[in-house]
Design a protein around this motif. Structure first.
Motif, mmCIF file in Angstrom:
data_model
loop_
_atom_site.group_PDB
_atom_site.id
_atom_site.type_symbol
_atom_site.label_atom_id
_atom_site.label_comp_id
_atom_site.label_asym_id
_atom_site.label_seq_id
_atom_site.Cartn_x
_atom_site.Cartn_y
_atom_site.Cartn_z
ATOM 1 N N MET A 1 -24.379 -12.024 35.667
ATOM 2 C CA MET A 1 -24.991 -13.328 36.126
ATOM 3 C C MET A 1 -26.259 -12.372 35.867
ATOM 4 N N THR A 2 -27.736 -13.933 35.352
ATOM 5 C CA THR A 2 -28.615 -13.259 34.864
ATOM 6 C C THR A 2 -29.932 -13.365 36.264
ATOM 7 N N PHE B 1 -24.675 -13.507 43.929
ATOM 8 C CA PHE B 1 -23.974 -12.868 43.142
ATOM 9 C C PHE B 1 -23.159 -12.055 43.694
ATOM 10 N N LEU B 2 -23.515 -12.068 45.408
ATOM 11 C CA LEU B 2 -21.758 -11.275 46.333
ATOM 12 C C LEU B 2 -21.204 -13.069 45.837
ATOM 13 N N GLU B 3 -21.126 -13.716 46.441
ATOM 14 C CA GLU B 3 -20.092 -14.933 46.499
ATOM 15 C C GLU B 3 -19.363 -15.166 45.163
ATOM 16 N N VAL B 4 -20.097 -14.737 43.741
ATOM 17 C CA VAL B 4 -19.769 -15.302 42.513
ATOM 18 C C VAL B 4 -18.633 -13.965 42.503
ATOM 19 N N VAL B 5 -19.054 -12.509 42.810
ATOM 20 C CA VAL B 5 -18.052 -12.082 42.711
ATOM 21 C C VAL B 5 -16.352 -12.264 44.046
ATOM 22 N N HIS C 1 -28.078 -18.462 30.036
ATOM 23 C CA HIS C 1 -29.151 -18.868 30.409
ATOM 24 C C HIS C 1 -30.296 -17.804 29.314
ATOM 25 N N GLY C 2 -29.483 -16.392 30.227
ATOM 26 C CA GLY C 2 -30.158 -15.193 29.732
ATOM 27 C C GLY C 2 -30.974 -14.605 28.604
ATOM 28 N N ILE C 3 -29.465 -15.253 27.617
ATOM 29 C CA ILE C 3 -29.703 -14.797 26.454
ATOM 30 C C ILE C 3 -31.138 -16.500 25.515
ATOM 31 N N ARG C 4 -30.721 -17.949 26.084
ATOM 32 C CA ARG C 4 -32.145 -18.626 26.535
ATOM 33 C C ARG C 4 -32.957 -18.093 26.022
ATOM 34 N N ALA D 1 -16.091 -16.961 40.081
ATOM 35 C CA ALA D 1 -16.905 -17.519 39.983
ATOM 36 C C ALA D 1 -17.914 -17.418 39.346
ATOM 37 N N GLN D 2 -18.548 -18.900 38.448
ATOM 38 C CA GLN D 2 -19.022 -18.774 37.462
ATOM 39 C C GLN D 2 -21.273 -18.864 38.208
ATOM 40 N N PRO D 3 -21.590 -18.124 38.004
ATOM 41 C CA PRO D 3 -23.455 -18.141 38.398
ATOM 42 C C PRO D 3 -23.843 -19.241 38.222
#
Length: 325
Positions: free
Chosen positions: A121-122, A284-288, A300-303, A292-294
Motif C-alpha cells: 500500500m502506498t 492497511f490493517l484490513e488489507v493485512v 498508483h505510487g509508481i504512476r 486484500a488489495q489496497p
C-alpha cells in the motif's frame, strides 16, 4: 476474535511517529519492532508500544517471523531498497511516498512485489479525506482538474531537499498531488507538458517548482502546480478544483473544506480535523487481515512518481513527454 497483527516500523522520525500514533489509536495491531539508524529516536516511539524492541538494522525486523507487515518511513532514497527487501521477506508493506525517486527503482520495486505475493500500500493519505470522498460521490466523471500543492520555502538543509536523499519538493511532495488528480479524474495519464525549474535553491540540483498540463487516456485534462514556492493564505497548501461542464467542486484548507456547485445551488462540507492518516491506517490493517488489495496500490505510487519524472523531463527538454509505466 481475529489473530493479532504484528507491525514493524522502519524509520522513526516524524512520519513513523504519526503512524505509530494512529496504530495505537486504532488498537487492533501491535507494534512489535521499531527500527531507526538512530536508536534513541526509535526509543521515543516506545511511548506507543512499550513492549516493542528497538534496533538499528531493518534486517532484524525482516527476519522476525512474528511480524506480518512493515511501515517504511525512511528518507526517500531508501524506499525502493527497503520495499524490495520487505517483499522478499514476505512482509506486507505500507510505504510513505514517494515509493521511488528514479524509473529504475520503480521497475525493480514493481518486479520484487509482483513476484512476492505480498500486499503493498502506498501511503496516499489525501485519498482518504472525507471531503475527497464527498467530491467523488458528487462528481464521478470530471472533465478537468486544477490541482495545486505549494508549500512554504523548504530550508536548503532539509533532508527532503537533498538531491539524493529526498529529490526536492516536486518529487518528495508532489506525488501526493499527482495521485489525487489521477484519483479524482479516474483515468490514466498519457502525456505531460511542463515548465518550471530551480527558482530559489540555487545551491541544490533539484526542481523546486513545476507547472504541468496533463492529458489523460479518457480525454480529460489536468493542470498541476507543485513546489515550495509559497504558501497561499486562503486555500492553504492544497487546492483541488474539478469541473464536469455543469457542476464544480473546490477542495481547500488542507482538504478539510469543500464547496460544491450543481449549477444552481452551493453545498459546503467541513471536516473538523485531518483524518487521512488515521483512515489510511485503518484500511492497511484490513488489507493485512483479509489479504486484500489496497485502494492505493504500488502501481498508483509508481504512476505518481513516473508522471513527475516525465514532467521534469518535459521541463528540461521543452517537449511533451509520454507517460508510460
Amino acid at each position: 476474535m481475529p489473530p493479532a497483527i504484528n507491525i514493524g516500523i522502519i524509520g522513526c522520525g516524524e512520519m513513523g511517529e504519526i503512524h505509530a500514533r494512529c496504530l495505537k489509536e486504532i488498537g487492533t495491531a501491535t507494534i512489535r519492532g521499531l527500527c531507526d539508524t538512530d536508536e534513541a529516536r526509535a526509543r521515543k516511539l516506545l511511548a506507543y508500544s512499550p513492549d516493542a524492541y528497538v534496533c538499528s538494522n531493518p534486517e532484524r525486523l525482516l527476519r522476525d517471523d512474528s511480524i506480518d507487515a512493515v511501515y517504511v518511513c525512511t528518507h526517500n532514497d531508501s524506499h525502493a531498497q527497503l520495499g524490495i527487501a520487505a517483499a522478499r521477506a514476505g512482509k506486507h508493506v505500507m510505504m510513505e511516498k514517494p515509493v521511488a525517486i528514479s524509473l529504475r527503482e520503480c521497475e525493480d520495486l514493481q518486479n520484487a512485489v509482483e513476484h512476492s505475493g505480498i500486499h503493498f500500500m502506498t501511503a496516499f493519505k489525501l485519498r482518504f479525506y472525507p471531503s475527497v470522498q464527498k467530491v467523488r460521490e458528487f462528481m464521478p466523471s470530471p472533465l478537468m482538474c486544477i490541482a495545486q500543492m505549494t508549500d512554504e520555502r523548504w530550508p536548503d538543509s532539509f533532508w527532503a531537499n537533498d538531491p539524493v536523499r529526498g529529490g526536492g519538493n516536486v518529487i518528495s511532495q508532489g506525488c501526493h498531488a499527482a495521485d489525487l488528480m489521477c484519483y479524482l479524474l479516474e483515468s490514466e495519464p498519457v502525456k505531460v507538458y511542463a515548465a518550471g525549474g530551480n527558482y530559489h535553491h540555487p545551491g541544490l540540483d533539484i526542481t523546486d517548482a513545476l507547472t504541468a498540463t496533463i492529458t489523460f487516456a479518457s480525454g480529460v485534462t489536468g493542470s498541476l502546480a507543485v513546489g515550495d514556492i509559497g504558501l497561499t493564505p486562503y486555500v492553504s497548501k492544497l487546492s483541488f478544483q474539478v469541473m464536469d461542464g455543469t457542476r464544480s467542486a473546490h477542495l481547500y484548507d488542507r482538504l478539510k473544506q469543500v464547496s460544491m456547485w450543481d449549477g444552481k445551488h452551493e453545498e459546503h462540507y467541513t471536516d473538523s480535523e485531518e483524518l487521512g492518516f488515521l483512515l489510511e491506517n485503518r484500511e492497511f490493517l484490513e488489507v493485512v487481515r483479509r489479504k486484500a488489495q489496497p485502494s492505493a496500490t504500488l502501481r498508483h505510487g509508481i504512476r505518481a512518481t513516473v508522471l513527475l519524472l516525465r514532467a521534469i523531463e518535459s521541463m528540461k527538454t521543452g517537449q511533451p513527454q509520454s507517460v508510460q509505466f
